[in-house]
Design a protein around this motif. Structure first.
Motif, PDB file in Angstrom:
ATOM      1  N   MET A  93     -29.798   2.204  14.501  1.00  0.00           N
ATOM      2  CA  MET A  93     -30.064   3.723  14.918  1.00  0.00           C
ATOM      3  C   MET A  93     -28.924   4.462  14.428  1.00  0.00           C
ATOM      4  SD  MET A  93     -31.662   3.067  18.630  1.00  0.00           S
ATOM      5  CE  MET A  93     -31.641   4.699  19.034  1.00  0.00           C
ATOM      6  N   GLY A  94     -27.551   3.967  14.585  1.00  0.00           N
ATOM      7  CA  GLY A  94     -26.429   4.622  13.892  1.00  0.00           C
ATOM      8  C   GLY A  94     -26.563   4.843  12.577  1.00  0.00           C
ATOM      9  N   TRP A  95     -26.870   3.884  11.612  1.00  0.00           N
ATOM     10  CA  TRP A  95     -27.128   4.277  10.233  1.00  0.00           C
ATOM     11  C   TRP A  95     -28.113   5.345  10.117  1.00  0.00           C
ATOM     12  CZ3 TRP A  95     -31.764   3.900   7.726  1.00  0.00           C
ATOM     13  CH2 TRP A  95     -31.731   4.418   6.458  1.00  0.00           C
ATOM     14  N   PHE A  96     -29.248   5.257  10.723  1.00  0.00           N
ATOM     15  CA  PHE A  96     -30.407   6.442  10.638  1.00  0.00           C
ATOM     16  C   PHE A  96     -29.848   7.672  11.061  1.00  0.00           C
ATOM     17  CE2 PHE A  96     -33.967   8.309  12.355  1.00  0.00           C
ATOM     18  CZ  PHE A  96     -34.810   8.622  11.109  1.00  0.00           C
ATOM     19  N   TYR A  97     -29.254   7.785  12.091  1.00  0.00           N
ATOM     20  CA  TYR A  97     -28.778   9.164  12.702  1.00  0.00           C
ATOM     21  C   TYR A  97     -27.708   9.836  11.789  1.00  0.00           C
ATOM     22  CZ  TYR A  97     -31.214   8.511  17.128  1.00  0.00           C
ATOM     23  OH  TYR A  97     -32.050   8.297  18.402  1.00  0.00           O
ATOM     24  N   GLY A  98     -26.624   8.682  11.453  1.00  0.00           N
ATOM     25  CA  GLY A  98     -25.756   9.045  10.570  1.00  0.00           C
ATOM     26  C   GLY A  98     -26.318   9.765   9.328  1.00  0.00           C
ATOM     27  N   ALA A  99     -27.133   9.112   8.458  1.00  0.00           N
ATOM     28  CA  ALA A  99     -27.689   9.438   7.187  1.00  0.00           C
ATOM     29  C   ALA A  99     -28.259  10.701   7.474  1.00  0.00           C
ATOM     30  CB  ALA A  99     -28.464   8.330   6.832  1.00  0.00           C
ATOM     31  N   LEU A 100     -29.539  10.633   8.431  1.00  0.00           N
ATOM     32  CA  LEU A 100     -30.198  11.952   8.704  1.00  0.00           C
ATOM     33  C   LEU A 100     -29.345  12.956   9.003  1.00  0.00           C
ATOM     34  CD1 LEU A 100     -33.147  12.772   8.502  1.00  0.00           C
ATOM     35  CD2 LEU A 100     -33.213  12.390  11.063  1.00  0.00           C
ATOM     36  N   GLY A 101     -28.279  12.823   9.957  1.00  0.00           N
ATOM     37  CA  GLY A 101     -27.325  13.954  10.264  1.00  0.00           C
ATOM     38  C   GLY A 101     -26.732  14.677   9.065  1.00  0.00           C
ATOM     39  N   LYS A 102     -26.154  13.630   8.113  1.00  0.00           N
ATOM     40  CA  LYS A 102     -25.663  14.420   6.993  1.00  0.00           C
ATOM     41  C   LYS A 102     -26.550  15.002   5.921  1.00  0.00           C
ATOM     42  CE  LYS A 102     -21.998  10.720   6.618  1.00  0.00           C
ATOM     43  NZ  LYS A 102     -21.475   9.613   6.016  1.00  0.00           N
ATOM     44  N   ARG A 103     -27.927  14.377   5.785  1.00  0.00           N
ATOM     45  CA  ARG A 103     -28.726  15.085   4.908  1.00  0.00           C
ATOM     46  C   ARG A 103     -29.247  16.712   5.746  1.00  0.00           C
ATOM     47  NH1 ARG A 103     -32.890  12.558   1.815  1.00  0.00           N
ATOM     48  NH2 ARG A 103     -31.471  10.815   1.675  1.00  0.00           N
ATOM     49  N   THR A 104     -29.234  16.629   6.869  1.00  0.00           N
ATOM     50  CA  THR A 104     -29.763  17.739   7.467  1.00  0.00           C
ATOM     51  C   THR A 104     -28.470  18.791   7.887  1.00  0.00           C
ATOM     52  OG1 THR A 104     -29.667  16.928   9.790  1.00  0.00           O
ATOM     53  CG2 THR A 104     -31.842  17.055   8.362  1.00  0.00           C
ATOM     54  N   GLY A 105     -27.068  18.209   7.725  1.00  0.00           N
ATOM     55  CA  GLY A 105     -26.249  18.966   8.506  1.00  0.00           C
ATOM     56  C   GLY A 105     -26.180  19.201   9.851  1.00  0.00           C
ATOM     57  N   SER A 106     -27.034  18.223  10.607  1.00  0.00           N
ATOM     58  CA  SER A 106     -27.054  18.630  12.359  1.00  0.00           C
ATOM     59  C   SER A 106     -25.843  17.995  12.890  1.00  0.00           C
ATOM     60  CB  SER A 106     -28.352  17.700  12.603  1.00  0.00           C
ATOM     61  OG  SER A 106     -28.503  17.873  13.954  1.00  0.00           O
ATOM     62  N   ALA A 107     -25.206  18.697  13.757  1.00  0.00           N
ATOM     63  CA  ALA A 107     -24.285  18.561  14.658  1.00  0.00           C
ATOM     64  C   ALA A 107     -24.956  17.262  15.871  1.00  0.00           C
ATOM     65  CB  ALA A 107     -23.253  19.521  15.303  1.00  0.00           C
ATOM     66  N   ALA A 108     -25.954  17.564  16.401  1.00  0.00           N
ATOM     67  CA  ALA A 108     -26.801  16.795  17.231  1.00  0.00           C
ATOM     68  C   ALA A 108     -26.967  15.397  16.695  1.00  0.00           C
ATOM     69  CB  ALA A 108     -27.876  17.584  17.756  1.00  0.00           C
ATOM     70  N   LEU A 109     -27.444  15.390  15.696  1.00  0.00           N
ATOM     71  CA  LEU A 109     -27.739  13.856  15.068  1.00  0.00           C
ATOM     72  C   LEU A 109     -26.315  13.369  14.798  1.00  0.00           C
ATOM     73  CD1 LEU A 109     -30.623  14.580  12.681  1.00  0.00           C
ATOM     74  CD2 LEU A 109     -30.618  13.508  15.043  1.00  0.00           C
ATOM     75  N   GLY A 110     -25.328  13.854  14.365  1.00  0.00           N
ATOM     76  CA  GLY A 110     -24.009  13.552  14.147  1.00  0.00           C
ATOM     77  C   GLY A 110     -23.417  12.715  15.729  1.00  0.00           C
ATOM     78  N   ALA A 111     -23.637  13.654  16.491  1.00  0.00           N
ATOM     79  CA  ALA A 111     -23.271  13.090  18.062  1.00  0.00           C
ATOM     80  C   ALA A 111     -23.932  11.710  18.345  1.00  0.00           C
ATOM     81  CB  ALA A 111     -23.334  14.247  18.996  1.00  0.00           C
ATOM     82  N   ALA A 112     -25.285  11.828  18.043  1.00  0.00           N
ATOM     83  CA  ALA A 112     -26.060  10.693  18.313  1.00  0.00           C
ATOM     84  C   ALA A 112     -25.548   9.380  17.482  1.00  0.00           C
ATOM     85  CB  ALA A 112     -27.730  11.160  17.864  1.00  0.00           C
ATOM     86  N   ALA A 113     -25.263   9.709  16.198  1.00  0.00           N
ATOM     87  CA  ALA A 113     -24.875   8.565  15.370  1.00  0.00           C
ATOM     88  C   ALA A 113     -23.530   8.057  16.104  1.00  0.00           C
ATOM     89  CB  ALA A 113     -24.676   8.877  14.086  1.00  0.00           C
ATOM     90  N   VAL A 114     -22.643   8.853  16.533  1.00  0.00           N
ATOM     91  CA  VAL A 114     -21.467   8.310  17.096  1.00  0.00           C
ATOM     92  C   VAL A 114     -21.799   7.309  18.424  1.00  0.00           C
ATOM     93  CG1 VAL A 114     -19.268   8.957  18.424  1.00  0.00           C
ATOM     94  CG2 VAL A 114     -19.938  10.151  16.265  1.00  0.00           C
ATOM     95  N   ASP A 115     -22.622   8.102  19.321  1.00  0.00           N
ATOM     96  CA  ASP A 115     -23.218   7.556  20.375  1.00  0.00           C
ATOM     97  C   ASP A 115     -23.781   5.959  20.107  1.00  0.00           C
ATOM     98  OD1 ASP A 115     -23.613   6.908  23.121  1.00  0.00           O
ATOM     99  OD2 ASP A 115     -25.498   8.019  22.911  1.00  0.00           O
ATOM    100  N   ALA A 116     -24.307   5.814  19.272  1.00  0.00           N
ATOM    101  CA  ALA A 116     -25.111   4.682  18.784  1.00  0.00           C
ATOM    102  C   ALA A 116     -24.050   3.616  18.295  1.00  0.00           C
ATOM    103  CB  ALA A 116     -26.069   5.012  17.540  1.00  0.00           C
TER     104      ALA A 116
END
Length: 386
Positions: free
Chosen positions: A148-171
């Motif tokens: 999940m951490g990898w998925f959120y981080g990769a998708l957050g970078k692809r979309t430029g989403s701060a919310a997904l970046g925070a979710a990646a940190v949490d995971a």
């Protein structure tokens, strides 16, 4: 792997600049996170009951808060995708930043709760029983959170989403938390050492640190940050490639959420140019900025005199004197009024210790030393982008 997932569940995923595509990505991430975190909560709660370990039970409720965070992310992407309306003419994109901030607050709350539970365990220790089932559940949870951490981080970078970046940190925080809990149970089981509470406290500290970092990352775009220097350089290059644009300054980018940015900039143009021709140049530049950068641009024209020997000499002098105050200082809107007035604006970085008045007085004094009898009229701008 990410590309395969996106092609399967997100139609049109090649165009991440599209608000509709970003919304589908957010809904996919939020729905997946909600389902997996609820599953992990149930598994860890079962493991906590079996082991009697407060750290395992606390980790289970950590996943429950993650499920709530996924629901917030889901709602944030859905609300952020709403069109502009009369009350919100710039759209609802910043809701996504608020969703990321809410997830960060949940991370901090979990850190505080885990810290309290760990302190109670330190002062009132009790035996924890490790079984193959509970160990397997915790190990499976670690593997799921790694993915999940990898998925959120990769998708957050692809979309430029701060919310997904925070979710990646949490995971990633959850991976360390659950790993520490599992290690503590193994050590306690084989060496009869009560580490449950201490490890829980260590994990709580790490979670608090991660939550604060995630909160800062989502607060920054809400408060306003300078544009990316590489993008600024590209914008300036595009504008200066246009005929009759001699210089640019006062570049500001307003961020109303991913994919919803506006910019304003001042462009210096020849004072004697045709107004109709200059207007066409500016219009063409605005259309190109929207096409290449997705920016809704407003360009203000500043007419300047070029080619006059006295004006060019004094402008060069003003630029040199400004660089004596700070090497990155720049001069714009330079003009001569009458026989003796020299008017211009100087841009200095925020970290220059002199006040605006001190900058103005220093420049005026230097100019009068070199050009006695002139009347300086100097404006001072502060900007991270000279």
């Amino acid at each position: 792997m990410l590309n395969a997932i996106l092609r399967r569940f997100v139609p049109g995923c090649e165009n991440m600049a599209s608000p509709a595509v970003r919304e589908r990505c957010g809904l996919l991430a939020g729905g997946l996170g909600l389902a997996l975190n609820l599953l992990l909560f149930a598994a860890k709660l079962c493991a906590g009951v079996l082991t009697g370990a407060i750290s395992v039970t606390a980790d289970a409720f950590n996943n429950l808060s993650d499920a709530a965070g996924s629901a917030v992310t889901l709602a944030g992407f859905k609300l952020a995708s709403q069109r502009a309306d009369e009350r919100h003419p710039f759209g609802h994109g910043r809701i996504e930043y608020l969703a990321g901030l809410a997830v960060s607050m949940l991370i901090l709350l979990v850190g505080v709760e885990l810290g309290q539970s760990s302190m109670e365990k330190i002062f009132h220790p009790s035996d924890a029983v490790l079984s193959p089932l509970s160990a397997g559940l915790l190990l499976a949870s670690i593997l799921v959170k790694l993915w999940m951490g990898w998925f959120y981080g990769a998708l957050g970078k692809r979309t430029g989403s701060a919310a997904l970046g925070a979710a990646a940190v949490d995971a990633r925080s959850d991976v360390l938390a659950t790993s520490a809990v599992l290690a503590g149970l193994v050590i306690s089981h084989f060496f009869q050492v009560q580490l449950d509470g201490w490890l829980g406290l260590l994990v709580a500290a790490f979670i608090l640190r991660s939550g604060w970092g995630a909160a800062k990352d989502t607060l920054d775009p809400l408060l306003g940050t300078p544009p990316d220097p590489a993008m600024v350089a590209d914008i300036k290059s595009l504008l200066l490639d246009q005929p009759q644009i001699l210089g640019v300054h006062d570049l500001i980018v307003h961020d109303y959420g991913p994919g919803r940015r506006m910019m304003s900039v001042h462009a210096e143009v020849p004072a004697g140019g045709s107004l109709v021709e200059l207007h066409e140049v500016i219009d063409r530049a605005e259309r190109e900025l929207e096409r290449r950068f997705g920016l809704e641009a407003v360009i203000h024209m500043d007419p300047v005199e070029r080619g006059d020997p006295r004006s060019d000499r004094l402008r060069s002098l003003a630029e040199a004197l400004a660089r004596e105050i700070d090497p990155t200082a720049t001069v714009h809107d330079f003009r001569l009024s009458g026989e003796d007035q020299v008017a211009f604006d100087v841009v200095v970085p925020y970290d220059v210790s002199l006040s605006d008045q001190e900058v103005r007085e220093a420049l005026a004094g230097k100019l009068l030393e070199r050009e006695p009898g002139c009347r300086p009229a100097i404006g001072v701008d502060r900007s991270p982008v000279p």
